[in-house]
Structure formats: C-alpha cells, structure tokens
Design an enzyme around this catalytic site. Sequence first.
Site, PDB file in Angstrom:
ATOM      1  N   CYS A 115       0.841  -1.204   0.000  1.00 31.99           N
ATOM      2  CA  CYS A 115       0.000   0.000   0.000  1.00 31.99           C
ATOM      3  C   CYS A 115       0.880   1.260   0.000  1.00 31.99           C
ATOM      4  O   CYS A 115       1.632   1.473  -0.941  1.00 31.99           O
ATOM      5  CB  CYS A 115      -0.981  -0.034   1.167  1.00 31.99           C
ATOM      6  SG  CYS A 115      -2.356   1.137   0.971  1.00 31.99           S
ATOM      7  N   HIS A 171      -3.851  -4.572  -0.325  1.00 31.93           N
ATOM      8  CA  HIS A 171      -3.486  -5.195   0.947  1.00 31.93           C
ATOM      9  C   HIS A 171      -3.577  -6.709   0.809  1.00 31.93           C
ATOM     10  O   HIS A 171      -4.665  -7.272   0.953  1.00 31.93           O
ATOM     11  CB  HIS A 171      -4.415  -4.720   2.062  1.00 31.93           C
ATOM     12  CG  HIS A 171      -4.171  -3.322   2.511  1.00 31.93           C
ATOM     13  ND1 HIS A 171      -3.219  -3.001   3.455  1.00 31.93           N
ATOM     14  CD2 HIS A 171      -4.733  -2.148   2.121  1.00 31.93           C
ATOM     15  CE1 HIS A 171      -3.211  -1.689   3.644  1.00 31.93           C
ATOM     16  NE2 HIS A 171      -4.114  -1.152   2.842  1.00 31.93           N
ATOM     17  N   GLU A 189      -2.709  -8.936   2.845  1.00 27.62           N
ATOM     18  CA  GLU A 189      -3.100  -9.538   4.125  1.00 27.62           C
ATOM     19  C   GLU A 189      -4.597  -9.423   4.385  1.00 27.62           C
ATOM     20  O   GLU A 189      -5.115 -10.038   5.325  1.00 27.62           O
ATOM     21  CB  GLU A 189      -2.305  -8.896   5.270  1.00 27.62           C
ATOM     22  CG  GLU A 189      -2.768  -7.518   5.694  1.00 27.62           C
ATOM     23  CD  GLU A 189      -2.306  -6.371   4.806  1.00 27.62           C
ATOM     24  OE1 GLU A 189      -2.529  -5.207   5.193  1.00 27.62           O
ATOM     25  OE2 GLU A 189      -1.731  -6.630   3.723  1.00 27.62           O
TER      26      GLU A 189
END
Length: 215
Positions: free
Chosen positions: A80, A189, A191
């Site tokens: 990001c 992102h 994750e």
Amino acid sequence: MKIGVIDYGMGNLFSVEQAIKRLGCEVVISAEQKSLLQCDALILPGVGAFQDAMKKLQETGLESLFKEVIASKKPLLGICLGMQLLFQESEENGLWQGLGIFKGRIKQFSGKDSMGNSYRVPHMGWNDLQFTKLPNWLEQLPNERYVYFVHSYFATEMDAENLIAYAEYGDVKVPGIVQKGNVTGMQFHPEKSGECGVYLLQQWIHAVAKGVAVS
C-alpha cells in the site's frame, strides 16, 4: 524463516504480522537496521500520508536501510503506502521525494474519467488483477484474482518493464504489483485480500526461502 517488518511508526503492523505468522514464518517487528538486516526478507507496510511516512523514515534513520537492501539484494515487499514510498516522488499535499527505487510519480485519482463521468475517490474495494507478466517469485497465476484496495493515490510514469499486474478503476490502469530486482510492491493489501492475497504472500515467501525472489 525470519521476515522483518519495518516499524517506522506508520503501518498496519498487526494484520501483516498475523498474515505472515499464519504462513509459518517468524516475524521480527523492528526499527533497528541491524535486526532488520539479519532477517531473510523485509516488508515495508504503510497507512497514511506519503510526506509523513518519509519524515518518519528520515527521523528514525531508516531511510538509509534501503541502500543496504539494494546492495545486499535482500528481498523487500512494500504494501500500500509502503509500495508508493518506493517511487521517486509523490504529489500528495505538495511534491515530496520518495526512496527512488522505482521510476515514477505518485498522483491522486482525478475522480472523473476521460468522458467526464465521476468515480469514487478513494479507490476502496475489491478489484480484479490483470497480469502483464509472471514474476519470478510466482509459480503460476492465482485462480482467484480479486484483491482489496484502499487508496486515493497511485503510481504513474513508471517503467513498463517493472509492471507485473494492474487493476482498472475509472479509466485508470492502477499499478497493483510492481517489481524491480529484489524489490516488489503491492498497492493493495494482500493480508486483507482473501484467497488471492494469501496465495501471493505465500508464493513470495516460498520464493524467498528458495532464494529465487531476487533474480
């Protein structure tokens, strides 16, 4: 295997830490260069404004870490804002110098396409990644290619050879994955990106373990 998460005071450290731990790695969260350079690979997370992040890197002395990363060819993943910091400069709230690993400038979405139609800023939600090439750390393309974005700025004027994948938003091709040597960036992102995000992180980590993520 040990993954270092660079802690400069601006980042989604917990979610990144948990995602990496779930993939079986030891995680070291640190602001100390010596500890970070002892890790097998590094992650540069980031949430917030570009200029604030660069100031934090300078104030903590971590800006010089990236010269060591390039010199040693240690695998680095920017996520990001962490990806945006890898570029030459950003137009966010003025003009600010970045780390300069990738050629290009970070610009804000205009909110209108070439036909004058409005689109929402920030770019927030799930988008389909379109791959331009297969990076050396990715054995095959994921079956599920939707990932989660949250950002108002994106990379422009970059070298085409460094673009791995993009997402379309408005009439903009948003660089989603970039790579130059040992340095990879993901604008989304991973994750928080479900099956596809886990797969991409897993593939990057496997490549690090096999020593092929820096070719």
